[in-house]
Design a protein around this motif. Structure first.
Motif, PDB file in Angstrom:
ATOM      1  N   LEU A  24       0.749  -0.819   0.052  1.00  0.00           N
ATOM      2  CA  LEU A  24      -0.076  -0.341   0.249  1.00  0.00           C
ATOM      3  C   LEU A  24       1.145   1.178  -0.146  1.00  0.00           C
ATOM      4  O   LEU A  24       0.672   2.362  -0.423  1.00  0.00           O
ATOM      5  N   ILE A  25       1.745   1.363   0.574  1.00  0.00           N
ATOM      6  CA  ILE A  25       3.094   2.215   1.012  1.00  0.00           C
ATOM      7  C   ILE A  25       3.440   2.330  -0.322  1.00  0.00           C
ATOM      8  O   ILE A  25       3.557   3.756  -1.048  1.00  0.00           O
ATOM      9  N   MET A  26       4.276   1.676  -1.505  1.00  0.00           N
ATOM     10  CA  MET A  26       4.366   2.021  -2.690  1.00  0.00           C
ATOM     11  C   MET A  26       3.761   2.312  -3.857  1.00  0.00           C
ATOM     12  O   MET A  26       3.554   3.018  -4.775  1.00  0.00           O
ATOM     13  N   THR A  27       2.516   2.057  -3.424  1.00  0.00           N
ATOM     14  CA  THR A  27       1.037   2.722  -4.400  1.00  0.00           C
ATOM     15  C   THR A  27       0.753   3.645  -4.283  1.00  0.00           C
ATOM     16  O   THR A  27       0.713   4.468  -4.906  1.00  0.00           O
ATOM     17  N   PHE A  28       0.269   3.880  -2.668  1.00  0.00           N
ATOM     18  CA  PHE A  28       0.787   5.577  -2.415  1.00  0.00           C
ATOM     19  C   PHE A  28       1.795   6.185  -3.124  1.00  0.00           C
ATOM     20  O   PHE A  28       1.549   7.286  -3.694  1.00  0.00           O
ATOM     21  N   LEU A  29       2.575   6.152  -2.987  1.00  0.00           N
ATOM     22  CA  LEU A  29       4.131   6.996  -3.244  1.00  0.00           C
ATOM     23  C   LEU A  29       3.414   6.832  -4.817  1.00  0.00           C
ATOM     24  O   LEU A  29       4.289   8.178  -4.800  1.00  0.00           O
ATOM     25  N   ALA A  30       3.858   5.429  -5.453  1.00  0.00           N
ATOM     26  CA  ALA A  30       3.932   5.917  -7.135  1.00  0.00           C
ATOM     27  C   ALA A  30       3.079   6.508  -7.774  1.00  0.00           C
ATOM     28  O   ALA A  30       2.740   7.523  -8.654  1.00  0.00           O
ATOM     29  N   MET A  31       1.248   6.289  -7.070  1.00  0.00           N
ATOM     30  CA  MET A  31       0.404   7.604  -7.130  1.00  0.00           C
ATOM     31  C   MET A  31       0.841   9.135  -6.703  1.00  0.00           C
ATOM     32  O   MET A  31       0.601   9.692  -7.149  1.00  0.00           O
ATOM     33  N   LEU A  32       1.342   9.663  -6.009  1.00  0.00           N
ATOM     34  CA  LEU A  32       2.145  10.711  -5.291  1.00  0.00           C
ATOM     35  C   LEU A  32       2.459  11.185  -6.307  1.00  0.00           C
ATOM     36  O   LEU A  32       2.518  12.256  -7.127  1.00  0.00           O
ATOM     37  N   ASN A  33       3.377  10.375  -6.939  1.00  0.00           N
ATOM     38  CA  ASN A  33       4.361  10.750  -7.910  1.00  0.00           C
ATOM     39  C   ASN A  33       4.150  10.870  -9.564  1.00  0.00           C
ATOM     40  O   ASN A  33       4.466  12.051 -10.078  1.00  0.00           O
ATOM     41  N   SER A  34       3.123  10.159  -9.518  1.00  0.00           N
ATOM     42  CA  SER A  34       2.830   9.350 -11.353  1.00  0.00           C
ATOM     43  C   SER A  34       1.845  11.143 -11.578  1.00  0.00           C
ATOM     44  O   SER A  34       1.548  10.949 -13.164  1.00  0.00           O
ATOM     45  N   LEU A  35       0.957  11.324 -10.462  1.00  0.00           N
ATOM     46  CA  LEU A  35      -0.262  11.586 -11.254  1.00  0.00           C
ATOM     47  C   LEU A  35      -0.298  13.590 -10.148  1.00  0.00           C
ATOM     48  O   LEU A  35       0.203  13.458  -9.332  1.00  0.00           O
ATOM     49  N   ALA A  36      -1.098  14.091 -10.785  1.00  0.00           N
ATOM     50  CA  ALA A  36      -1.257  15.381 -10.499  1.00  0.00           C
ATOM     51  C   ALA A  36      -1.732  15.053  -8.792  1.00  0.00           C
ATOM     52  O   ALA A  36      -2.429  14.044  -8.618  1.00  0.00           O
ATOM     53  N   LEU A  37      -2.417  16.060  -7.940  1.00  0.00           N
ATOM     54  CA  LEU A  37      -2.392  16.379  -7.139  1.00  0.00           C
ATOM     55  C   LEU A  37      -4.423  15.841  -7.293  1.00  0.00           C
ATOM     56  O   LEU A  37      -4.907  14.932  -6.219  1.00  0.00           O
ATOM     57  N   VAL A  38      -4.860  15.658  -8.098  1.00  0.00           N
ATOM     58  CA  VAL A  38      -6.424  16.129  -7.992  1.00  0.00           C
ATOM     59  C   VAL A  38      -6.643  14.724  -8.624  1.00  0.00           C
ATOM     60  O   VAL A  38      -8.190  14.325  -8.482  1.00  0.00           O
ATOM     61  N   ASP A  39      -5.973  14.109  -9.019  1.00  0.00           N
ATOM     62  CA  ASP A  39      -7.103  13.062 -10.058  1.00  0.00           C
ATOM     63  C   ASP A  39      -7.053  12.026  -8.860  1.00  0.00           C
ATOM     64  O   ASP A  39      -5.595  11.489  -8.420  1.00  0.00           O
ATOM     65  N   PHE A  40      -7.791  10.808  -9.174  1.00  0.00           N
ATOM     66  CA  PHE A  40      -7.834  10.305  -8.120  1.00  0.00           C
ATOM     67  C   PHE A  40      -7.754   9.752  -6.637  1.00  0.00           C
ATOM     68  O   PHE A  40      -6.860   9.455  -5.870  1.00  0.00           O
ATOM     69  N   ILE A  41      -8.161  11.416  -5.889  1.00  0.00           N
ATOM     70  CA  ILE A  41      -8.403  11.888  -5.048  1.00  0.00           C
ATOM     71  C   ILE A  41      -8.657  11.546  -4.348  1.00  0.00           C
ATOM     72  O   ILE A  41      -7.975  10.917  -2.799  1.00  0.00           O
ATOM     73  N   LEU A  42      -9.820  10.680  -4.283  1.00  0.00           N
ATOM     74  CA  LEU A  42     -10.197   9.997  -3.521  1.00  0.00           C
ATOM     75  C   LEU A  42      -9.256   8.130  -2.868  1.00  0.00           C
ATOM     76  O   LEU A  42      -9.484   7.303  -1.662  1.00  0.00           O
ATOM     77  N   ILE A  43      -9.390   7.407  -3.903  1.00  0.00           N
ATOM     78  CA  ILE A  43      -8.691   7.132  -4.398  1.00  0.00           C
ATOM     79  C   ILE A  43      -6.965   6.669  -3.307  1.00  0.00           C
ATOM     80  O   ILE A  43      -6.084   5.921  -1.489  1.00  0.00           O
ATOM     81  N   LYS A  44      -6.015   7.701  -3.095  1.00  0.00           N
ATOM     82  CA  LYS A  44      -5.099   8.581  -2.326  1.00  0.00           C
ATOM     83  C   LYS A  44      -5.789   8.770  -1.390  1.00  0.00           C
ATOM     84  O   LYS A  44      -4.713   8.162   0.073  1.00  0.00           O
ATOM     85  N   ILE A  45      -6.932   9.063  -0.903  1.00  0.00           N
ATOM     86  CA  ILE A  45      -7.237   9.120   0.527  1.00  0.00           C
ATOM     87  C   ILE A  45      -7.685   7.955   1.180  1.00  0.00           C
ATOM     88  O   ILE A  45      -6.880   8.172   2.695  1.00  0.00           O
ATOM     89  N   ILE A  46      -8.495   6.975   0.284  1.00  0.00           N
ATOM     90  CA  ILE A  46      -8.433   5.901   1.310  1.00  0.00           C
ATOM     91  C   ILE A  46      -6.845   5.137   1.150  1.00  0.00           C
ATOM     92  O   ILE A  46      -7.081   4.343   2.742  1.00  0.00           O
ATOM     93  N   LEU A  47      -5.560   4.791   0.489  1.00  0.00           N
ATOM     94  CA  LEU A  47      -4.998   3.925   0.576  1.00  0.00           C
ATOM     95  C   LEU A  47      -3.732   5.047   1.747  1.00  0.00           C
ATOM     96  O   LEU A  47      -4.011   4.128   2.394  1.00  0.00           O
ATOM     97  N   PHE A  48      -4.566   6.355   1.972  1.00  0.00           N
ATOM     98  CA  PHE A  48      -3.241   7.011   3.537  1.00  0.00           C
ATOM     99  C   PHE A  48      -3.955   6.407   4.343  1.00  0.00           C
ATOM    100  O   PHE A  48      -3.248   6.037   5.406  1.00  0.00           O
ATOM    101  N   LEU A  49      -5.279   6.476   4.930  1.00  0.00           N
ATOM    102  CA  LEU A  49      -6.148   6.559   6.076  1.00  0.00           C
ATOM    103  C   LEU A  49      -5.842   4.884   6.060  1.00  0.00           C
ATOM    104  O   LEU A  49      -5.359   3.622   7.263  1.00  0.00           O
ATOM    105  N   LEU A  50      -5.934   3.868   4.773  1.00  0.00           N
ATOM    106  CA  LEU A  50      -5.261   2.340   5.445  1.00  0.00           C
ATOM    107  C   LEU A  50      -3.968   1.310   5.789  1.00  0.00           C
ATOM    108  O   LEU A  50      -3.584   1.221   6.335  1.00  0.00           O
ATOM    109  N   ILE A  51      -2.986   2.861   5.426  1.00  0.00           N
ATOM    110  CA  ILE A  51      -1.638   2.640   5.819  1.00  0.00           C
ATOM    111  C   ILE A  51      -1.959   3.277   6.997  1.00  0.00           C
ATOM    112  O   ILE A  51      -1.350   2.737   7.493  1.00  0.00           O
TER     113      ILE A  51
END
Length: 173
Positions: A24-51
């Protein structure tokens, strides 16, 4: 009165949760570095909360709590009680049972030539179960299972000192 004994998760649960958290941490970091901040924001928030949740779950410990002469099985996080479950008080005795916890990988060894290459993955460790018993020993209930003898002795001493339960050696045969 409370006593914090050992990690709440067994080794297999702990190992699996570490792996899931790492992924989950690797997926979250990959999403932070490869996508704009507003893209998939809900998925990023859910990943962060799961972590956060899984990391806190990794840090939980199990123990015992006694309040008003009642015994509780408890879960602690940073020495703070977060969950407790009352042990039934209709039992008058308790005992410490010694056994083994095993991964129990059962292989079929009917044809030995086909199984020579398989490693023996079965792992077993000593386990100490704090059980409450009825007077005639017909009913018993597991309160807590520990893997270290020192912690099991601490738990027995804690229960003797803080409750009215009587300790007795138990032989199930």
């Amino acid at each position: 009165m409370k006593i914090i004994l050992e990690r709440n998760l067994n080794f297999i649960q702990f190992q699996n949760l570490v792996i899931v958290t790492f992924v989950l941490i690797m997926t979250f970091l990959a999403m932070l570095n490869s996508l704009a901040l507003v893209d998939f924001i809900l998925i990023k928030i859910i990943l962060f909360l799961l972590i956060i949740f899984f990391t806190l779950l990794l840090l939980t410990k199990k123990g015992l709590v006694v309040e008003n002469n009642r015994l509780y099985k408890a879960v602690f996080l940073f020495n703070q009680l977060i969950l407790r479950k009352e042990v039934p008080n209709n039992f008058k005795r308790f005992s410490l049972l010694v056994g083994k916890l095993s991964t129990n990988y059962n292989y079929s060894y009917e044809i030995a030539d086909f199984h020579n290459w398989e490693p023996n993955l079965n792992v077993s460790i000593s386990a100490y179960s704090l059980m409450i018993l009825s007077d005639d020993h017909r009913k018993r209930m597991n309160v807590l299972t520990l893997t270290k003898i020192e912690k099991a002795k601490e738990a027995v001493d804690f229960v003797i000192k803080n409750t009215s339960l009587k300790y007795e050696k138990y032989n199930p045969t």
